[in-house]
Design a protein around this motif. Structure first.
Motif, short mmCIF file in Angstrom:
data_model
loop_
_atom_site.label_atom_id
_atom_site.label_comp_id
_atom_site.label_asym_id
_atom_site.label_seq_id
_atom_site.Cartn_x
_atom_site.Cartn_y
_atom_site.Cartn_z
N LYS A 193 4.84 -10.65 19.48
CA LYS A 193 6.20 -10.34 19.97
C LYS A 193 7.20 -10.29 18.83
N GLN A 194 6.81 -10.90 17.71
CA GLN A 194 7.64 -10.78 16.51
C GLN A 194 7.06 -9.69 15.63
N PHE A 195 7.77 -9.39 14.55
CA PHE A 195 7.20 -8.45 13.59
C PHE A 195 5.94 -9.10 12.99
N CYS A 196 4.88 -8.32 12.88
CA CYS A 196 3.58 -8.89 12.54
C CYS A 196 3.58 -9.57 11.18
N ARG A 197 2.74 -10.60 11.07
CA ARG A 197 2.73 -11.46 9.88
C ARG A 197 1.31 -11.56 9.33
N PRO A 198 0.81 -10.54 8.67
CA PRO A 198 -0.57 -10.59 8.19
C PRO A 198 -0.80 -11.75 7.23
N ASN A 209 3.45 -7.72 1.06
CA ASN A 209 3.00 -8.03 2.42
C ASN A 209 4.22 -8.70 3.08
N LEU A 210 5.00 -7.94 3.81
CA LEU A 210 6.23 -8.48 4.40
C LEU A 210 5.90 -9.58 5.41
N GLN A 220 -11.26 -15.32 -8.23
CA GLN A 220 -10.52 -14.23 -8.88
C GLN A 220 -10.18 -13.10 -7.90
N VAL A 221 -9.70 -13.45 -6.73
CA VAL A 221 -9.36 -12.41 -5.75
C VAL A 221 -8.22 -11.55 -6.30
N PRO A 222 -8.40 -10.23 -6.34
CA PRO A 222 -7.34 -9.36 -6.86
C PRO A 222 -6.06 -9.45 -6.03
N LEU A 223 -4.99 -8.89 -6.55
CA LEU A 223 -3.74 -8.80 -5.79
C LEU A 223 -4.03 -8.05 -4.50
N PHE A 224 -3.52 -8.55 -3.40
CA PHE A 224 -3.75 -7.85 -2.14
C PHE A 224 -2.55 -7.95 -1.22
N SER A 225 -2.40 -6.98 -0.35
CA SER A 225 -1.35 -7.04 0.66
C SER A 225 -1.72 -6.10 1.81
N SER A 226 -1.14 -6.41 2.97
CA SER A 226 -1.26 -5.51 4.11
C SER A 226 0.08 -4.77 4.23
N THR A 227 0.00 -3.45 4.36
CA THR A 227 1.24 -2.69 4.52
C THR A 227 1.55 -2.45 6.01
N LYS A 228 0.79 -3.11 6.89
CA LYS A 228 1.05 -2.91 8.32
C LYS A 228 2.41 -3.42 8.78
N PRO A 229 3.02 -4.44 8.11
CA PRO A 229 4.39 -4.79 8.50
C PRO A 229 5.40 -3.66 8.22
N PHE A 230 5.04 -2.69 7.42
CA PHE A 230 5.92 -1.52 7.22
C PHE A 230 5.75 -0.52 8.35
N THR A 231 4.48 -0.21 8.66
CA THR A 231 4.18 0.93 9.53
C THR A 231 3.71 0.55 10.93
N GLY A 232 3.35 -0.71 11.13
CA GLY A 232 2.58 -1.08 12.32
C GLY A 232 1.14 -0.63 12.11
N HIS A 233 0.30 -1.00 13.05
CA HIS A 233 -1.11 -0.60 12.94
C HIS A 233 -1.26 0.77 13.59
#
Lengths: 88, 404, 347
Positions: free
Chosen positions: B209-214, B356-357, B318-331
């Protein structure tokens, strides 16, 4: 309370289409979920279906799936939860 | 020796922009496109946030450059907008000058429009122009409408593997090029928001119900989005002979199945791990070469645990930099793989790592957390883009810098 | 697509008794209401009761056909799974659409939504087989099965040892009505056995599933080889002919998707006239018309190549081939839009 549990068992069997199971086969405290060979061996989709059952039949809304899992441990736990939500 | 596959054109439309430049601008400004729907008729209008494209169908007709007419669904219109940009960017005027295949992806076809008239369609008493939408429900409709309008006459196909659909479309197109069947393929997917999918995911109790939080401990689910994206893929020999502008390379890919559960991934991320590992192997890169991972990161309870575990198992400490861009676009479901493949390409070309917003608290199950602010002037050589979906369908792509 | 692969195992659930023993003595089942429904088997020997309880019709049909094809192939090692379906589980899609309205978007059962996704059958096969290999689903009307076949042939060329390839489709009363509104079916009710005698618009509706285990190498058990695949999107009649000439197959029989629809017969006429001295074997009077009917045609062709006979009751006496059949061209199109040529060869 006994009535409620028997009613619940009938409703569970119908909602999940548990064809070969009768209400008396389900122990009040048996685990509904898991593959342990005991209980009903239901999965997470069944748990969503049971939440639909609670909402449609008892007007109780379970929002959080994490909370749902606890309520749906057994027929006993479901009945306890329903009782606790109904006016005395 | 199989041909390398280059990306020579991209086009997209999402909740954060009507074209690639518009998307880049909002990513750069760290501005989310999530909000509340203006166009779906649902009781959740003001309850469940979505990533909706900020245009009515009427305005999409204009953007897509077609006259307003019955029978063209929002799915088709979004696809057309993205397709026109991709072709233009690749400098393709006449599609028939070079045999070009088209692989599209869709999860529910024209449901966005058919669900509005479905009960009229099934009612023998009713008659009218809504009948023009009868055959738009399936997934092939949008593909053929787009193909017919822009002029694809060669191989066409539509793939539907839930959330990994357009990643699989890219993979299929790339494989056709490597097999020597075509020198040029246009691949991607299109998805419009529908009451059907919104209620579907809500019935699975995994819509926030809130903006998604990956990747956040407090996440409770995804937000749906809509959009379309296409990438023009060309064989190396053709791209060079044709003097195409090469934007990057689709250097690796892998499709696996979880075989775990109809809607949930395995808790340890076995399928995700294998998809990433095999895609990297195909690309010929090792862990250290991966600059950034655009994760699937839907913010559902299960996905983020499973995907996070897979990252930890594959990359160790050593996990590389990562982010989900779904908080920008939705799924964006069927479109997500192609949209995020373009974001991966933008990361390489612009030297950016997107944030990752909405992240604030690390998940208790994981030792890792995503990038939370925009990083600029980063050297990005190889990006993994993940798409995992229902039915256990996993896909990972590796997008690499072109060192021409 | 060039390259050759072999059908090592196969199975079909269709409106005919194709799932049972003694195929060649099977009766001819028919309808007089323009809808040929599947003759469904007992699913219990194939699917555990705890899984069966939730599955809708399309999932049962698809999964069971797939499992039988796997058993038939005698292959136990897992490989890729690729399918095609035009419409997926219509029953689930319709149910979820209705429940959204009936329950005003609250307290909806998730099962129909999950099963309505087009890749749900593929996911189930993988789950049931614990198969983590490549998995893909094509959803493009008369190109659904054909693209699945192309994908599978590419996988074999890329090194896969074998691939499970299939197609599945269902028709519901509601969808039958919907498609009747845009002329898919004949407006007069006909006896499906006489489908090809009715030179009027539309066809009869059908449904079914057919699965094939495809391998790189032949064995004694192989049904047939698949030796070529060519797809044409919305071609002109001239294009169909020129493609046929370029494809230049020398064949002993044509399996034709002819469906009695006078609006599109001309395409079949071109192909049949091109091969006017060999048997033309129709199959839509057996399975009806649907997006992935060509998979049934391929199943029939593979049986003919292996056994050199056809179920007696399904064809008129003079339609049964009198000479050995070593090569077959399967030609099918779906309402004039998606055309496919598949070359089959005796092993």
């Amino acid at each position: 309370m006994e009535d409620l549990k028997t009613k619940l068992k009938v409703q569970i069997i119908e909602a999940l289409n548990l064809q070969d199971i009768k209400p008396e086969d389900i122990d009040d405290n048996a685990a509904l979920f898991g593959d342990g060979g005991e209980g009903l061996g239901l999965d997470s989709i069944d748990s969503l279906e049971l939440m639909v059952l609670m909402e449609r039949q008892y007007h109780i809304k379970v929002e959080d799936p994490r909370e749902g899992r606890k309520i749906l441990t057994s027929v006993q736990s479901m009945a306890d939860f329903i009782k606790s939500k109904q006016p005395a | 020796m199989a041909e390398r596959v280059y990306i020579t054109g991209v086009g997209m439309i999402t909740a954060i922009g009507d074209d690639v430049a518009g998307n880049l601008q909002q990513l750069h400004a760290q501005k989310s496109g999530l909000g509340y729907t203006r166009y779906i008729d649902t009781v959740y209008k003001n309850v469940l946030p979505v990533g909706e494209v900020k245009h009515s169908n009427q305005s999409l007709f204009e953007l897509a450059g077609v006259p307003i007419q019955e029978g063209l669904t929002r799915t088709t219109l979004l696809g057309l907008v993205a397709m026109r940009e991709a072709l233009q960017q690749a400098g393709i005027g006449d599609l028939n000058a070079v045999p070009t295949g088209f692989i599209n992806a869709s999860t529910v076809g024209g449901m966005c429009d058919t669900e509005k008239v479905y009960f009229d369609i099934t009612d023998p008493e009713k008659d009218g122009s809504f009948l023009k939408f009868i055959d738009t429900l399936d997934c092939a409709d949008c593909t053929q409408r787009i193909a017919d309008i822009v002029g694809f006459g060669e191989h066409i196909a539509t793939i539907s593997t839930a959330c990994s659909s357009s990643a699989n479309a890219l993979m299929f197109g790339a494989r056709m090029i490597k097999q020597g069947l075509y020198d040029r393929m246009v691949c991607g997917g299109t998805e419009a928001l529908t009451r059907f999918t919104l209620n579907g995911f809500n019935s699975l109790k995994n819509v926030d119900k809130q903006f998604c939080r990956p990747f956040d401990q407090q996440r409770t689910g995804l937000n749906l989005g809509e959009g379309a994206a296409y990438l023009v893929l060309e064989s190396e020999s053709f791209a060079k002979a044709n003097n195409s502008r090469i934007l990057g390379e689709l250097s690796g890919y892998c499709n696996t199945n979880e075989a775990f559960h109809p809607t949930s991934p395995s808790p340890d991320g076995d399928g995700a791990l294998e998809a990433m590992r095999s895609a990297m192997a195909m690309s010929g890169i090792t862990s250290n070469d991966v600059s950034y991972i655009n994760v699937h990161g839907t913010a559902t309870l299960n996905n983020d645990i499973s995907e996070g575990k897979a990252l930890e198992r594959l990359f160790g400490s050593q996990v590389p930099l990562f982010s989900s861009t779904k908080p920008f676009t939705g799924h964006t479901l069927a479109a997500a793989g192609a949209i995020e493949a373009i974001y991966s390409l933008l990361a390489i070309r612009q030297g950016l790592i997107f944030p990752n917003l909405n992240f604030s608290e690390q998940m208790e199950e994981l030792q890792i957390s995503p990038v939370t602010t925009l990083m600029e002037n980063v050297t990005v050589n190889h990006v993994i883009s993940n798409s995992f979906g229902f039915g256990g369908n996993n896909a990972s792509l590796v997008i690499s810098k072109y060192e021409g | 697509m060039k390259g050759k692969c072999y059908i090592q195992g196969m199975a079909a659930i269709s409106p005919q008794p194709t799932f049972e023993e003694n195929l060649f003595s099977a009766q001819l089942l028919y309808t007089d209401n323009n809808l040929l429904p599947c003759k469904e088997p007992d699913y219990k020997p194939f699917i555990p009761a705890n899984s069966l309880r939730r599955m809708s019709r399309m999932l049962k049909i698809g999964l069971t056909t797939a499992l039988k094809a796997i058993t038939d192939s005698n292959l136990t090692v897992q490989g890729p799974i690729v399918t095609g379906t035009g419409k997926g589980s219509l029953q689930d899609t319709e149910k979820f659409l209705k429940e959204i309205v009936t329950y005003q978007e609250t307290a909806l059962n998730p099962t129909p939504f999950i099963q309505s996704t087009y890749n749900s059958v593929n996911g189930l096969i993988a789950l049931q087989q614990k198969c983590t290999a490549y998995n893909n689903t094509f959803v493009h009307r008369g190109f659904s099965f054909e693209n699945a076949l192309l994908d599978s042939m590419m996988l074999l060329q890329e090194g896969s040892d074998h691939v499970l390839t299939g197609a599945f489709e269902e028709i519901t009363a509601e969808h039958f009505y919907i498609k009747s509104r845009i002329g898919f079916w004949k407006s007069e009710q006909i006896d499906s056995r006489e489908l090809l005698l009715h030179n009027t618009p539309g066809s009869v509706a059908g449904e079914g599933a057919a699965f094939f285990m495809l391998t790189q190498e032949p064995t004694d058990q192989s049904y047939a080889a698949i030796n070529g695949l060519k797809l044409l999107y919305k071609p002109s009649a001239e294009k169909v002919l020129s493609t046929l000439q370029a494809f230049a197959p020398e064949v002993d029989a044509v399996i034709t998707g002819r469906n009695g629809d006078c609006r599109f017969n001309h395409f079949y006429n071109i192909v049949e006239q091109h091969f006017d001295n060999i048997p033309h074997i129709p199959f839509k009077h057996l399975c009806g018309e649907y997006d992935t009917a060509s998979a049934f045609g391929m199943w029939l062709g593979a049986n003919l190549l292996k056994h050199q006979e056809l179920p007696e009751a399904w064809f008129a006496k003079d339609q049964h081939p009198s000479k050995p059949i070593n090569k077959i061209l399967l030609y099918n199109h779906f309402y004039g839009e998606q055309h496919a040529f598949i070359l089959l060869e005796r092993v």
